[in-house]
Design an enzyme around this catalytic site. Structure first.
Site, PDB file in Angstrom:
ATOM      1  N   HIS A   1       0.830  -1.212   0.000  1.00 21.77           N
ATOM      2  CA  HIS A   1       0.000   0.000   0.000  1.00 21.77           C
ATOM      3  C   HIS A   1       0.862   1.258   0.000  1.00 21.77           C
ATOM      4  CE1 HIS A   1      -3.203  -2.869   0.797  1.00 21.77           C
ATOM      5  NE2 HIS A   1      -4.063  -1.919   0.503  1.00 21.77           N
TER       6      HIS A   1
ATOM      7  N   LYS B   1      -9.048  -8.260   8.322  1.00 23.19           N
ATOM      8  CA  LYS B   1      -9.707  -8.503   9.612  1.00 23.19           C
ATOM      9  C   LYS B   1      -9.681  -7.240  10.455  1.00 23.19           C
ATOM     10  CE  LYS B   1      -5.811 -10.247  12.354  1.00 23.19           C
ATOM     11  NZ  LYS B   1      -5.716  -9.330  13.513  1.00 23.19           N
TER      12      LYS B   1
END
Lengths: 291, 208
Positions: free
Chosen positions: B36, B117
């Site tokens: 990212h 998550k």
């Protein structure tokens, strides 16, 4: 001195792939408390399927095989230098066998060492000489998700109205559970150190996690607080994975340390449900047993 | 359980609602912290010049991410020596660390799903509505179980980021997730956070 490399490799395999029975039992019991068809119940059912599969396949319960934390207690006469080498060799071999993910990343150059060995401090190994003639090696694998939600408070904490007493401790620990939400892979286990300095607080808050679930602090005041914190944390309804549900915290363990007059730290280490800790004992007759 | 095939259309994305269990089938790509940061700095904010194979990798991942899914995962992979890669353990990692980047990455690549998550925050939730995309929650720690739905490793990019941080292109079948942030502004994580905050405040006000 005996070479324990293969026995330590087996300890690593078991720790990574075989969840201890006391943890599995609590997770099974937690299923019944969640409503049929709920996301929380589904999460626990998946978790338990995964526990069984990992055990069958000798594959990691969680892909984040964590920080390897070794506690070695040895009788007089063992070479800690040689034991350290054996642990490191076994860990590199366990990584090659995919029991462990290569997890040691040089923080300055962003380079993964590829074998879980990095500098003098990865893996973390604690040595202690003990009386008697048995050697024990305990291993805990603590994942990064739960490590990231660990937190240290300096009391008094005005925002939470927490003073320098057990009432204050209770408040900050509940705050820590709320802050963690599902990020630490709930349901979790709390290791709490009261006192110490910033460094020893974190070390001891992890050390208490080596004990079995349900083991209470011998001091009745702390034992009571342990029970109360687990029960109150569960009232928050964060639930497995943070989906909302009945079981957020499985157990709480507290240890009290001495502190400086100026300092009052409360350190919380959060352990994820994938509570991987195992112990091997080399008995006086040379037999090796695993727990 | 609802079955969804990757690439995913905007219509399907908008039809997904918080709480819905989904089985994903198709090709997805893993990407976490290093990926990212690399995407944002090199191709989105352009604060860093492309280097080495950056442009080549960018061209290769673009079609995979168009309508595609990014999985926040640092797998355990066997066959590293022979390049006969196999996912051994591959559960999700905590997503919130990508909160500063996620919405921009999804927008840039027109990606339709994130799997991770722990959920994500307000910036990502806003992105879910605008792009649109959804957040799929996988079960944290269920690594061996989830790895079984990975049929094949098709390739790997940025291997030099390290095994956990590389971009693994994987073919999955019936990959089990639950929608916890949808394209209509709903977040299960925001709800639980809010409800648990009320309980916390009531607990804090009780005497010891």
């Amino acid at each position: 001195m005996r070479d324990l490399t293969n026995e330590i490799l087996e300890l690593i395999r078991r720790t990574s792939s075989d969840l201890p029975a006391d943890v599995e039992e609590r997770l099974r019991a937690a299923i019944e408390k969640e409503a049929p068809g709920s996301a929380a119940r589904g999460a626990l059912e998946t978790i338990l399927k995964n526990v069984e599969l990992s055990r069958e396949n000798s594959s990691p319960i969680c892909q984040d095989t964590g920080t390897p934390i070794f506690y070695v207690k040895h009788p007089e006469g063992w070479s800690t230098r040689k034991l350290r080498e054996q642990i490191r060799t076994a860990l590199a071999e366990a990584t090659r066998k995919s029991y462990m993910r290569p997890n040691a990343v040089d923080a300055i150059y962003d380079k993964n060492s590829g074998n879980n060995l990095g500098g003098d401090d990865f893996p973390y190994i604690h040595f202690e000489e003990v009386e008697g003639d048995e050697l024990t090696i305990e291993l805990m694998l603590k994942g990064g998700g739960c490590e990231n939600v660990g937190i240290q408070y300096s009391l008094p904490n005005a925002a939470l109205g927490a003073g320098r007493d057990l009432a204050g401790v209770r408040k900050v620990v509940l705050d820590a559970v709320h802050k963690a939400q599902g990020q630490g892979c709930a349901p979790g286990i709390l290791g709490v150190a009261i006192g110490g300095d910033r460094g020893s607080g974190y070390v001891k808050s992890k050390e208490v996690l080596f004990e079995k679930l349900g083991t209470r602090n011998p001091d009745p005041k702390l034992a009571e607080l342990e029970e109360r914190l687990t029960q109150e944390a569960n009232q928050m309804g964060i639930g497995p994975m943070g989906f909302g549900g009945q079981t957020t915290v499985i157990d709480t363990k507290i240890t009290g340390l001495h502190r400086l007059p100026a300092s009052y730290f409360v350190t919380v280490s959060y352990m994820c449900w994938a509570y991987r800790r195992r112990k091997m004992t080399v008995k006086s007759n040379g037999e090796v047993v695993y727990d | 359980m609802r079955e969804v095939t990757i690439p995913i259309s905007d219509d399907v994305i908008r039809s997904l609602k918080v709480g819905e269990p989904v089985a994903l089938t198709g090709v997805m790509i893993t990407g976490r912290d290093a990926v990212h940061k690399w995407m944002i700095e090199t191709f989105i904010k352009k604060t860093r010049q492309p280097q080495g194979d950056d442009l080549e990798v960018y061209e290769a991942i673009r079609p995979i991410l168009q309508g595609g899914v990014i999985y926040h995962c640092g797998p355990v992979v066997s066959g590293l020596d022979t390049k006969q890669y196999k996912f051994v353990a591959a559960g999700p990692t905590t997503s919130i660390r990508e909160e500063p980047y996620q919405a921009d990455v999804m927008q840039h690549f027109n990606a339709k799903g994130v799997i991770g998550k722990g959920g994500m925050g307000p910036k990502t939730l806003k992105g879910c509505q605008e792009v649109p995309f959804v957040y799929f929650h996988a079960i944290g720690g269920a690594a061996t179980y989830i790895a079984q739905s990975v049929e094949k490793v098709l390739g790997v990019y940025k291997y030099d980021f390290g095994v956990p941080e590389a971009m693994w292109v994987i073919q999955v079948k019936n990959f089990p997730v639950v929608v916890t942030m949808d394209a209509h502004g709903n977040s299960q994580h925001a709800l639980v956070e809010e409800d648990s905050k009320k309980v916390l405040e009531s607990l804090l006000s009780q005497p010891y």
